[in-house]
Design a protein around this motif. Structure first.
Motif, PDB file in Angstrom:
ATOM      1  N   LEU A 100      19.488  23.833  -6.032  1.00  0.00           N
ATOM      2  CA  LEU A 100      19.117  24.609  -4.837  1.00  0.00           C
ATOM      3  C   LEU A 100      18.567  23.683  -3.755  1.00  0.00           C
ATOM      4  O   LEU A 100      18.830  23.862  -2.559  1.00  0.00           O
ATOM      5  CB  LEU A 100      18.087  25.689  -5.197  1.00  0.00           C
ATOM      6  CG  LEU A 100      18.575  26.757  -6.189  1.00  0.00           C
ATOM      7  CD1 LEU A 100      17.444  27.700  -6.572  1.00  0.00           C
ATOM      8  CD2 LEU A 100      19.736  27.559  -5.595  1.00  0.00           C
ATOM      9  N   LEU A 105      17.396  24.622  -0.144  1.00  0.00           N
ATOM     10  CA  LEU A 105      16.603  25.813  -0.448  1.00  0.00           C
ATOM     11  C   LEU A 105      15.433  25.413  -1.327  1.00  0.00           C
ATOM     12  O   LEU A 105      15.624  24.710  -2.330  1.00  0.00           O
ATOM     13  CB  LEU A 105      17.438  26.847  -1.212  1.00  0.00           C
ATOM     14  CG  LEU A 105      18.551  27.538  -0.425  1.00  0.00           C
ATOM     15  CD1 LEU A 105      19.341  28.448  -1.364  1.00  0.00           C
ATOM     16  CD2 LEU A 105      17.971  28.349   0.735  1.00  0.00           C
ATOM     17  N   SER A 107      12.647  26.445  -4.052  1.00  0.00           N
ATOM     18  CA  SER A 107      12.619  27.496  -5.076  1.00  0.00           C
ATOM     19  C   SER A 107      11.362  27.356  -5.911  1.00  0.00           C
ATOM     20  O   SER A 107      10.686  26.332  -5.881  1.00  0.00           O
ATOM     21  CB  SER A 107      13.859  27.373  -5.973  1.00  0.00           C
ATOM     22  OG  SER A 107      13.846  26.122  -6.624  1.00  0.00           O
ATOM     23  N   VAL A 117      13.928  32.360  -5.037  1.00  0.00           N
ATOM     24  CA  VAL A 117      14.057  31.804  -3.690  1.00  0.00           C
ATOM     25  C   VAL A 117      13.466  32.851  -2.757  1.00  0.00           C
ATOM     26  O   VAL A 117      13.815  34.037  -2.864  1.00  0.00           O
ATOM     27  CB  VAL A 117      15.537  31.500  -3.338  1.00  0.00           C
ATOM     28  CG1 VAL A 117      15.681  31.173  -1.852  1.00  0.00           C
ATOM     29  CG2 VAL A 117      16.063  30.332  -4.169  1.00  0.00           C
ATOM     30  N   LEU A 165      22.570  33.509  -3.350  1.00  0.00           N
ATOM     31  CA  LEU A 165      22.715  32.330  -2.493  1.00  0.00           C
ATOM     32  C   LEU A 165      23.371  32.720  -1.179  1.00  0.00           C
ATOM     33  O   LEU A 165      23.072  32.145  -0.141  1.00  0.00           O
ATOM     34  CB  LEU A 165      23.533  31.252  -3.216  1.00  0.00           C
ATOM     35  CG  LEU A 165      22.767  30.548  -4.326  1.00  0.00           C
ATOM     36  CD1 LEU A 165      23.649  29.557  -5.060  1.00  0.00           C
ATOM     37  CD2 LEU A 165      21.565  29.816  -3.743  1.00  0.00           C
ATOM     38  N   VAL A 178      28.134  24.550  -7.251  1.00  0.00           N
ATOM     39  CA  VAL A 178      26.760  24.814  -7.709  1.00  0.00           C
ATOM     40  C   VAL A 178      26.658  24.461  -9.200  1.00  0.00           C
ATOM     41  O   VAL A 178      25.707  23.810  -9.641  1.00  0.00           O
ATOM     42  CB  VAL A 178      26.368  26.294  -7.474  1.00  0.00           C
ATOM     43  CG1 VAL A 178      24.951  26.562  -7.971  1.00  0.00           C
ATOM     44  CG2 VAL A 178      26.502  26.656  -5.992  1.00  0.00           C
TER      45      VAL A 178
END
Ligand code: ADP
Length: 259
Positions: A100, A105, A107, A117, A165, A178
């Motif tokens: 992430l 992002l 997390s 998230v 996501l 991912v």
């Protein structure tokens, strides 16, 4: 996603064998069966759709087709890692967190087995063991990551707010990319599993650290306490309202911020 796309996406990783299914009951069930038939270390079961995906206590984990990453990894622990089997859930959570981070992002880990998230559940982890007599032969680490918004179940089954996501990024990333980043991070982190550095990294990602949380264990009154960190085995360290230390072990406990 299909077998060919997966093979290409994962070509640079030293993993075991890969089995892909368009639809499956539960990737963990398939992996548990395969593990007893000598699947190599880091073998992967992945499915486009899971029809009977599980959370803890046989709660449902939903994976509609084309919306999510649902996979299970078989870990055959080295002699050194056998001492730290209970850290596997942290390994998976940190690997997801690192994938992430690559997507910019930030997390947090909702102990013991979810990744958040913006305070909402984007991924869940379920670690199960294959026993050989009295000892654990290997572990199956199941991970579910919500990629598209349609992965999120109706509010009614949700015990905690969820996200994807797609929602966090504005568009859905490619699932195989991912997956690659999660596996890459896990393989990199694994040699550090037994170190204090690993434990510290895990602890630093915990949601509500330093804050009051509510712990609900099955058939017990809820406990409100301050979340301090982790013990060496990954148990949660807290301090109750009288200033007494409390340790919560893995099991069916659920964690929430105190209202
Ligand atoms: P928790 O750790 O919150 O107690 P579990 O690990 O038992 O949860 O996971 C199962 C729960 O997760 C289900 O009861 C449901 O509320 C929720 N859930 C199921 N599918 C999803 C999903 N795709 N995304 C987010 N949450 C989900």
């Amino acid at each position: 996603m299909n077998e060919h796309i997966l093979q290409n996406a994962l070509a640079d990783l030293s993993i075991g064998e890969v089995r892909y299914f368009d639809t499956i009951g539960s990737t963990n069930d398939e992996a548990l069966a395969w593990a007893t038939e000598s699947a190599p270390d880091l073998s992967l079961i992945i499915a486009d759709e899971q029809t009977t995906g599980r959370g803890r206590l046989n709660r449902k984990w939903l994976t509609p087709p084309g919306t999510a990453l649902a996979f299970s990894l078989i870990l055959r622990p080295s002699a050194a890692d056998r001492v730290h089997l209970s850290r596997a859930v942290g390994l998976a959570a940190l690997a997801i967190a690192e994938s992430l981070r690559k997507l910019h992002l930030s997390s947090q880990i909702k102990w013991p087995n979810d990744v958040l998230v913006h305070g909402r559940k984007i991924a869940g982890i379920l670690v199960e063991s294959v026993w050989s007599g009295e000892s654990i032969d290997c572990q199956v680490v199941g991970m579910g990551v919500n990629i598209r918004q349609e992965a999120i179940p109706y509010r009614v089954v949700l015990q905690f707010p969820a996200s994807s996501l797609e929602e966090a990024l504005g568009s859905a990333p490619k699932r195989e990319e991912v997956l690659h980043d999660i596996l890459f991070a896990l393989i990199e982190l694994r040699p550090k599993l037994g170190t204090d550095e690993f434990l510290k990294a895990w602890e630093e990602k915990l949601a509500w650290r330093g804050e009051q949380v509510r712990i609900q264990a099955l058939d017990e009154p809820p406990l409100t306490a301050k979340l301090l960190g982790l013990d060496s085995d990954g148990s949660l360290r807290l301090r109750d309202e009288h200033g007494n230390p409390v340790t919560v072990h893995f099991g069916d406990v659920s964690l929430r911020p105190a209202a």
